[in-house]
Scaffold this active site. Structure first.
Site, PDB file in Angstrom:
ATOM      1  CB  CYS A 136     -15.270  11.025  17.139  1.00 39.64           C
ATOM      2  SG  CYS A 136     -15.958  10.455  15.575  1.00 39.64           S
ATOM      3  CB  CYS A 139     -13.147   9.622  14.282  1.00 40.97           C
ATOM      4  SG  CYS A 139     -14.557  10.721  14.245  1.00 40.97           S
ATOM      5  CG  ASP A 140     -10.419   8.686  17.080  1.00 34.58           C
ATOM      6  OD1 ASP A 140      -9.932   8.832  15.940  1.00 34.58           O
ATOM      7  OD2 ASP A 140     -10.656   9.634  17.839  1.00 34.58           O
TER       8      ASP A 140
END
Ligand code: FAD
Ligand code: NAP
Length: 331
Positions: A136, A139-140
């Site tokens: 992701c 997200c990261d």
């Protein structure tokens, strides 16, 4: 303590399919209950810009899903933050057990559990998951400012992730096993024009290498699919974007599935192999897998449920307890 509750329609999943089913079932006065699962909002919460949702030239995926949830709620769909852990579809009313120990009975069920990211299946990928290996970018990605990153895959997700990661990374290498991408042309054009992205054709990831203390990725070893030659690419982050598999664990042994676990629905409907159980969205769709097609199927599922309940009726338990109040609890 186990809580027992009954509803006419239980919707499992909170992606575009689930929330759209919630809107339609609520407007049909079926007082639906929707269980959100581990990922409220579904896959679109893991992306940034969505450019193909009709009516919005550009909308952030998480914002769109917050709006869908609010829409379903406003129409009268009850939304429950819980996870369905098992389903008994052997008789009506159907039974669903949840993580919070609630036992739901339902006259009809709409399954909209979508799909989840696939992984390469390498031991070294497993070792560094959460420590440099991710599925992701939204997200990261932020953790890799000024670093080199590898993205694996050749579909829309891989290309979008590669483009998004250029916001942080000094360089992004897209590793793909063929010399042709599946991604839409518009995305491919952006990818090929981007000065920070290099595409490595005909390569598969062989191993993710890194330090043990602290745990962290330092490079990726890739193998040429034709010559077998190995190359080591320096990278602090590896984003695996090789597609998604249907989240059909709950039903794969009781419902007919095909193409690796996608729930079979009667063509042109959302009817599964068990009457009263309907399925919508990516869970059923190995071809299109889009937000708009999932939402469309969510609508179809609610309409199919409405017809089914009109024909087959609701259970006695329904008369005894409303969907908005616990029927009874037991220790
Ligand atoms: P999902 O969105 O997968 O949602 C599934 C839901 O089921 C989740 O809420 C989950 O919590 C829930 N669930 C699963 N198991 C359980 C359980 N046991 N109990 C309760 N709930 C459960 N499509 C586009 O059209 N445009 C795009 O720009 C686009 N970008 C994308 C970017 C990325 C990174 C990804 C991964 C996908 C993208 N897609 C895009 C595809 C789109 O996100 C999917 O087609 C769509 O989200 C599928 O919707 P769905 O409702 O079927 O399932
Ligand atoms: P996908 O389209 O299935 O593509 C997966 C890619 O990963 C393919 O290029 C595939 O290679 C590669 N791959 C698969 N297994 C691999 C392995 N073991 N090792 C190396 N490479 C592997 O998946 P996706 O990109 O996640 O897209 C899923 C769905 O969501 C699609 O329908 C897509 O259109 C949709 N989506 C849409 C948007 C958008 O509309 N903007 C954005 C994201 C996703 P091959 O090509 O060789 O098979």
């Amino acid at each position: 303590m186990t809580e027992h509750r009954h509803t006419k329609v239980l919707i499992v999943g909170s992606g575009p399919a689930g929330y759209t089913a919630g809107v339609y079932a609520a407007r049909a006065m079926l007082s639906p209950v929707l269980i959100q699962g581990l990922e409220p909002g579904g896959q679109l919460t893991t992306t940034t810009e969505v450019e193909n949702w009709p009516g919005d030239t550009e909308v952030q995926g998480p914002d769109l899903m917050v709006r869908m949830e609010a829409h379903a709620r406003a129409m009268g769909c009850e939304i429950v933050g819980d996870i369905v852990t098992s389903l008994d579809l052997s008789k009506r009313p159907f039974t669903a057990q949840t993580d919070s120990k609630t036992v739901w009975t339902a006259d009809a069920i709409i399954l909209a559990t979508g799909a989840r990211a696939k992984w390469l299946g390498l031991p070294s990928e497993e070792k560094f998951k959460g420590f440099g290996v991710s599925a992701c970018a939204t997200c990261d990605g932020f953790f890799y400012r000024g670093q080199e990153i590898v993205v694996v895959g050749g579909g829309n997700t891989a290309v979008e992730e590669a483009l998004f990661l250029t916001n942080f990374a000094s360089k992004v290498t897209l590793v793909h096993r063929r010399d042709e991408l599946r991604a839409e042309r518009i995305l491919q054009d952006r990818l090929f024009k981007h000065p920070k992205i290099e595409t490595l054709w005909f390569h598969q990831v062989e191993e993710v290498k890194g330090a043990d203390s602290p745990l962290g990725v330092e490079s990726v070893v890739v193998r040429h699919t034709k010559t077998g030659a190995l190359t080591e690419i320096p990278a602090k982050g590896v984003f695996v974007a090789i597609g998604h598999a249907p989240a059909s664990e709950l039903v794969k042994d009781v419902l007919e599935t095909h193409h690796g676990g996608y729930v079979v629905v009667e063509p042109g409907t959302t009817r599964t192999s068990i009457p009263g159980v309907f399925a919508a969205g990516d869970l059923t769709d190995h071809v299109y897998r889009q937000a708009v097609t999932s939402a469309g199927m969510g609508c179809m599922a609610a309409l199919d449920v409405e017809r089914f309940l009109a024909e087959h009726g609701t259970s006695d338990a329904d008369a005894a307890s409303s969907s908005s109040a616990p029927a009874h609890s037991e220790a």
